[in-house]
Design an enzyme around this catalytic site. Structure first.
Site, mmCIF file in Angstrom:
data_model
loop_
_atom_site.group_PDB
_atom_site.id
_atom_site.type_symbol
_atom_site.label_atom_id
_atom_site.label_comp_id
_atom_site.label_asym_id
_atom_site.label_seq_id
_atom_site.Cartn_x
_atom_site.Cartn_y
_atom_site.Cartn_z
ATOM 1 N N HIS A 167 3.506 -26.584 12.869
ATOM 2 C CA HIS A 167 4.879 -27.101 12.866
ATOM 3 C C HIS A 167 5.010 -28.473 13.558
ATOM 4 O O HIS A 167 5.566 -29.411 13.002
ATOM 5 C CB HIS A 167 5.842 -26.125 13.539
ATOM 6 C CG HIS A 167 5.809 -24.733 12.967
ATOM 7 N ND1 HIS A 167 5.586 -24.482 11.641
ATOM 8 C CD2 HIS A 167 5.978 -23.513 13.543
ATOM 9 C CE1 HIS A 167 5.632 -23.182 11.426
ATOM 10 N NE2 HIS A 167 5.860 -22.565 12.567
ATOM 11 N N LYS A 172 7.873 -20.823 24.707
ATOM 12 C CA LYS A 172 8.748 -19.661 24.565
ATOM 13 C C LYS A 172 9.438 -19.410 25.899
ATOM 14 O O LYS A 172 8.970 -19.833 26.938
ATOM 15 C CB LYS A 172 7.932 -18.457 24.148
ATOM 16 C CG LYS A 172 7.326 -18.650 22.740
ATOM 17 C CD LYS A 172 7.024 -17.345 22.065
ATOM 18 C CE LYS A 172 6.429 -17.542 20.685
ATOM 19 N NZ LYS A 172 7.433 -17.788 19.640
ATOM 20 N N GLU A 184 11.998 -22.545 22.525
ATOM 21 C CA GLU A 184 12.558 -21.251 22.089
ATOM 22 C C GLU A 184 12.974 -20.455 23.325
ATOM 23 O O GLU A 184 12.381 -20.623 24.392
ATOM 24 C CB GLU A 184 11.505 -20.450 21.329
ATOM 25 C CG GLU A 184 11.007 -21.119 20.069
ATOM 26 C CD GLU A 184 10.029 -20.206 19.336
ATOM 27 O OE1 GLU A 184 10.480 -19.436 18.492
ATOM 28 O OE2 GLU A 184 8.819 -20.265 19.631
ATOM 29 N N LYS A 238 13.006 -26.947 6.619
ATOM 30 C CA LYS A 238 14.259 -27.058 7.393
ATOM 31 C C LYS A 238 15.024 -28.296 6.948
ATOM 32 O O LYS A 238 14.442 -29.350 6.710
ATOM 33 C CB LYS A 238 13.948 -27.128 8.894
ATOM 34 C CG LYS A 238 13.492 -25.785 9.454
ATOM 35 C CD LYS A 238 13.343 -25.848 10.948
ATOM 36 C CE LYS A 238 12.669 -24.593 11.481
ATOM 37 N NZ LYS A 238 13.590 -23.492 11.728
ATOM 38 N N ASP A 254 -0.245 -21.388 17.205
ATOM 39 C CA ASP A 254 0.949 -20.829 16.568
ATOM 40 C C ASP A 254 1.963 -21.917 16.191
ATOM 41 O O ASP A 254 2.643 -21.793 15.174
ATOM 42 C CB ASP A 254 1.607 -19.827 17.547
ATOM 43 C CG ASP A 254 2.784 -19.092 16.929
ATOM 44 O OD1 ASP A 254 2.615 -18.525 15.833
ATOM 45 O OD2 ASP A 254 3.877 -19.086 17.536
ATOM 46 N N HIS A 272 7.088 -23.253 7.363
ATOM 47 C CA HIS A 272 8.526 -23.164 7.115
ATOM 48 C C HIS A 272 9.300 -24.311 7.770
ATOM 49 O O HIS A 272 10.427 -24.598 7.401
ATOM 50 C CB HIS A 272 9.088 -21.787 7.487
ATOM 51 C CG HIS A 272 9.310 -21.568 8.944
ATOM 52 N ND1 HIS A 272 8.291 -21.257 9.802
ATOM 53 C CD2 HIS A 272 10.435 -21.609 9.702
ATOM 54 C CE1 HIS A 272 8.789 -21.106 11.018
ATOM 55 N NE2 HIS A 272 10.090 -21.314 10.991
ATOM 56 N N LYS A 285 1.217 -18.867 6.936
ATOM 57 C CA LYS A 285 0.397 -19.115 8.110
ATOM 58 C C LYS A 285 0.174 -17.797 8.849
ATOM 59 O O LYS A 285 0.962 -16.884 8.627
ATOM 60 C CB LYS A 285 1.033 -20.166 9.003
ATOM 61 C CG LYS A 285 2.264 -19.669 9.806
ATOM 62 C CD LYS A 285 2.757 -20.718 10.732
ATOM 63 C CE LYS A 285 2.239 -20.522 12.118
ATOM 64 N NZ LYS A 285 3.137 -19.784 13.020
ATOM 65 N N ARG A 322 0.808 -1.224 0.000
ATOM 66 C CA ARG A 322 0.000 0.000 0.000
ATOM 67 C C ARG A 322 0.840 1.272 0.000
ATOM 68 O O ARG A 322 0.382 2.329 -0.421
ATOM 69 C CB ARG A 322 -0.857 0.026 1.279
ATOM 70 C CG ARG A 322 -2.220 -0.561 1.106
ATOM 71 C CD ARG A 322 -2.938 -0.528 2.406
ATOM 72 N NE ARG A 322 -2.071 -1.006 3.499
ATOM 73 C CZ ARG A 322 -2.473 -1.187 4.743
ATOM 74 N NH1 ARG A 322 -3.698 -0.888 5.087
ATOM 75 N NH2 ARG A 322 -1.646 -1.632 5.678
HETATM 76 C C1 BG6 Z 1 6.640 -19.204 13.696
HETATM 77 C C2 BG6 Z 1 5.880 -18.806 14.929
HETATM 78 O O1 BG6 Z 1 5.809 -19.888 12.800
HETATM 79 O O2 BG6 Z 1 7.723 -20.059 14.064
HETATM 80 C C3 BG6 Z 1 6.792 -18.127 15.911
HETATM 81 O O3 BG6 Z 1 4.815 -17.949 14.566
HETATM 82 C C4 BG6 Z 1 8.000 -18.985 16.223
HETATM 83 O O4 BG6 Z 1 6.091 -17.817 17.118
HETATM 84 C C5 BG6 Z 1 8.663 -19.439 14.936
HETATM 85 O O5 BG6 Z 1 8.905 -18.211 16.989
HETATM 86 C C6 BG6 Z 1 9.753 -20.460 15.211
HETATM 87 O O6 BG6 Z 1 10.462 -20.707 14.024
HETATM 88 P P1 BG6 Z 1 12.003 -21.127 14.062
HETATM 89 O O7 BG6 Z 1 12.330 -21.391 12.630
HETATM 90 O O8 BG6 Z 1 12.757 -19.994 14.670
HETATM 91 O O9 BG6 Z 1 12.070 -22.358 14.910
#
Ligand code: BG6
Length: 484
Positions: free
Chosen positions: A240, A331, A216, A182, A235, A178, A148, A51
């Site tokens: 994942h 987290k 994390e 990996k 999330d 994603h 996502k 935008r």
């Molecule tokens: C994302 C989540 O899809 O994946 C995040 O929304 C998370 O909250 C992240 O931190 C983790 O990805 P990676 O590749 O750092 O393990």
């Protein structure tokens, strides 16, 4: 030599949300690295569409800054940056209106692979799909990439699928998770289906249980508003962790082809039992001397959203009946560490009189950091003193086994974007997979909401709430140590 660049066809890639956070942090640096690796063919163009009022020069400046800030490693080579920026253009587009669409259409060239990356809020997916179609930008070779969160429950995911299906065939839709890009996640398939060693043992008869941990150290990282509406379950688990579970539990596909792989993953999701409330633990991180608490981060002292979840899951089929899968993610935990551990059963009988302990093999697949594979095996302790047995890891750290080049792990986005250009959907989620995952997740989340459950507090820098440890202890098992 470890890496090999497989050329792709020249492409026109439009990134909707091209000035946004994901584009600057991940998508554009990933494309830059592919450019530097020589994989982005001459004549390809990347068009940022958003935008903001901006011209090509402004966009190039923004991308240059993004590369300086977000591209890992040493400062990028100035000539390479210049070459890459030369392939970048910008078009101001109103996703919900009519402005800019004609100009965007005029930039599309015949005979090029054409891909549109929807790096925008899901509420815009339908409008973008419709406008691409009505402005004549869609041909059978056109692909769209969607990020996502793909919905927040089954109903919203179905609505998104329907809005995309109105203008695109499923074979044109690339839903990104994603984690599937990996390096080690793909290695999971190589290990399972490229070796004779493991597959005969890969079942409830020999496997005691499986642990999947994605820990994390970061908190919600300025994404408090989004995160508090999602929580760890939406999330991380619905996508994942579910994908990791599928790759571990699925039957061997007949071939490594997108639908053969995705059919098998879907069967796993459909075989998941509903989870009993007593088999799930949720947590929220607390503050410590230097870091704020979850409730502070999301600016809501009454929030009941979880930043940690651990659960015991059963895959009800012949292969896995009786072998639990334990999943946990959170987290602000003690280390950034993601791994899958396949813990085999103890030997049924020990022939060694002096062997007091019972031994089990564990195959652990380290996703990040230090990508690699460990296999704990039992051996005789060296030296005299009788037949004393010890467990030692056979460690295959990729960078040690394959040389320093393997230390440079290709980022998931690099691989996935190139797969889009190649037209390979194997590492992308199909619509029915996403819906099945939500169909399993929804009742769990609805149960928490209906009961008004509050997550347990856990210390920042810990392994999660006490109850998550108890989830294992009561089955006479233990979580593996979280360490990086
Ligand atoms: C994302 C989540 O899809 O994946 C995040 O929304 C998370 O909250 C992240 O931190 C983790 O990805 P990676 O590749 O750092 O393990």
């Amino acid at each position: 030599m470890v890496s090999r660049v497989i050329p792709v066809d020249p492409f026109d890639l439009v990134i909707f949300g091209g000035t946004g956070d994901l584009a600057r942090r991940k998508i554009l640096p990933a494309l830059f690295r592919r450019y530097c690796a020589g994989q982005m063919p001459e004549g390809s163009q990347i068009i940022g569409a958003a935008r903001s009022d901006m011209d090509d020069k402004g966009f190039q400046k923004l991308v240059k800054e993004a590369l300086e800030e977000f591209n890992p490693g040493p400062k990028p080579d100035a000539d390479q940056v210049k070459g890459f920026l030369g392939a970048l253009h910008y078009v101001k587009v109103d996703a919900m209106g009519t402005d800019g669409w004609r100009k965007l259409a005029s930039k599309m060239r015949d005979g090029m692979v054409r891909a549109f990356y929807f790096s925008v809020a899901p509420s815009l997916f339908g409008a973008l799909a419709e406008r691409l179609h009505s402005n004549g930008m869609v041909d059978p070779e056109t692909r769209i990439v969607v990020e996502k969160p793909f919905g927040r429950d089954l109903e919203t995911a179905k609505a998104l699928n329907t809005s995309l299906a109105a203008h695109f065939d499923e074979s044109q839709i690339y839903r990104i998770d994603h984690y599937l890009g990996k390096e080690t996640v793909q290695n999971l398939m190589a290990i399972r289906f490229g070796n004779m060693l493991f597959e005969p043992l890969w079942n409830a008869q020999y496997v005691d249980h499986i642990q999947i941990t994605v820990a994390e150290t970061v908190g919600v990282q300025g994404r408090g508003e989004y995160y508090d509406r999602s929580g760890a379950m939406r999330d991380m688990v619905q996508n994942h962790l579910m994908q990791l579970l599928c790759l571990i539990a699925m039957e061997p596909p007949a071939k490594f082809d997108p639908d053969a792989v995705r059919d098998e993953k879907l069967k796993v999701i459909r075989a998941l039992d509903p989870v009993e409330p007593g088999d799930i633990v949720r947590g929220q991180y607390q503050s410590n001397d230097t870091q704020t608490s979850y409730l502070d981060d999301v600016k809501d002292p009454a929030s009941k959203t979880e930043s940690f979840v651990a659960m015991k899951v059963h895959v009800s089929n012949w292969r896995w009946a009786g072998t639990p899968f334990y999943l946990r993610t959170g987290k602000r935990m003690k280390a950034r560490s993601s791994e899958i551990a396949v813990v085999f059963k103890e030997t049924p009988h020990s022939i060694f009189e002096e062997d007091a302990g019972r031994h089990r093999n564990t195959l652990s697949i380290r996703l990040q950091p230090n990508e690699g594979i460990d296999l704990d095996v039992t051996i005789k302790e060296p030296g005299p003193g009788g037949m004393r047995l010890i467990d030692v890891p056979l460690d295959m750290t990729f960078s040690e086994a394959l040389g320093p080049e393997a230390e440079v792990v290709t980022d998931a986005y690099e691989r996935l974007i190139m797969d889009v250009i190649r037209g390979n959907q194997t590492l992308f989620m199909r619509g029915d997979e996403v819906e099945a995952a939500w169909a399993w997740t929804d009742p769990i989340i609805n149960g928490w909401e209906a009961r008004g459950d509050r997550p347990e507090q856990y210390d920042t820098g810990s392994a999660g709430p006490e109850d998550s440890l108890a989830l294992m202890h009561r089955d006479s098992r233990r979580w593996r140590e979280i360490r990086s």
